[in-house]
Design a protein around this motif. Structure first.
Motif, short mmCIF file in Angstrom:
data_model
loop_
_atom_site.label_atom_id
_atom_site.label_comp_id
_atom_site.label_asym_id
_atom_site.label_seq_id
_atom_site.Cartn_x
_atom_site.Cartn_y
_atom_site.Cartn_z
N MET A 112 0.82 -1.29 -0.19
CA MET A 112 0.11 -0.10 -0.09
C MET A 112 0.72 1.23 -0.03
O MET A 112 0.55 2.24 -0.76
CB MET A 112 -1.00 -0.02 1.25
CG MET A 112 -1.83 1.08 1.23
SD MET A 112 -3.32 0.85 0.54
CE MET A 112 -4.40 0.18 1.50
N MET A 116 1.16 3.84 -3.00
CA MET A 116 0.73 5.41 -2.74
C MET A 116 1.78 6.28 -3.19
O MET A 116 2.17 7.46 -3.57
CB MET A 116 0.50 5.81 -1.01
CG MET A 116 -0.78 5.01 -0.73
SD MET A 116 -1.01 4.92 0.98
CE MET A 116 -0.97 6.82 1.59
N SER A 119 1.86 6.48 -6.87
CA SER A 119 0.96 7.48 -7.36
C SER A 119 1.53 8.98 -6.98
O SER A 119 1.41 10.02 -7.93
CB SER A 119 -0.13 7.18 -6.71
OG SER A 119 -0.23 7.43 -5.27
N VAL A 120 2.14 9.10 -5.93
CA VAL A 120 2.58 10.54 -5.50
C VAL A 120 3.64 11.06 -6.53
O VAL A 120 3.64 12.03 -7.27
CB VAL A 120 3.09 10.56 -4.19
CG1 VAL A 120 3.79 11.91 -3.98
CG2 VAL A 120 1.73 10.66 -2.90
#
Length: 157
Positions: A112, A116, A119-120
């Protein structure tokens, strides 16, 4: 003098060679089986019927009780050891299962976090890519507008 010497040696016996009562009981029960199954006693009700109150049956039950007590203690100790090992194995299995579940949760959390971060980073990379594209397009064409107005990143129409 010789009779007095033999009399004193006969009365002193060594106690280190006496068998324990449990061993004597085992031996008696072994001999009792032989007596009860012997052909001459096979039809004798005093040896075949255990419930009759004979001297032989009383001695048999006394020895049987001693042997059963000893065997109960030995079996009880062995059973306690066995159950203790089983309980320990079950606890170890539960700990291993909990550890594997925790490891799975940590892997999920790591996945996860990785997703994340990706994606950032992709968002920042795409914004920086868009800003470099926008600045190059600003130089070439003047028809550009900002995406939301607050970030200052220009979008190409």
């Amino acid at each position: 003098a010789t009779t007095a010497a033999t009399a004193t040696t006969a009365t002193t016996t060594c106690t280190c060679f006496t068998i324990p009562p449990e061993a004597a009981s085992f031996e008696y029960l072994e001999q009792d089986i032989g007596v009860r199954v012997h052909p001459k006693n096979f039809l004798n009700p005093f040896t075949q019927l255990y419930w009759l109150p004979t001297k032989h049956n009383r001695k048999y039950y006394t020895n049987l009780k001693l042997v059963n007590t000893l065997m109960g203690e030995v079996i009880g100790l062995k059973l306690d050891e066995f159950l203790g090992r089983v309980e320990l194995q079950q606890k170890q299995q539960q700990q291993q299962q909990q550890q594997s579940e925790n490891d799975g949760k940590e892997e999920e959390e790591e996945n996860m976090m990785t997703m994340m971060l990706k994606s950032v980073i992709e968002d920042q990379y795409s914004h920086s890519l868009n800003s470099t594209t926008a600045s190059s397009s600003n130089n070439t064409t003047s028809s550009s507008s900002s995406c939301c107005g607050s970030c200052g990143i220009a979008q190409v129409d």
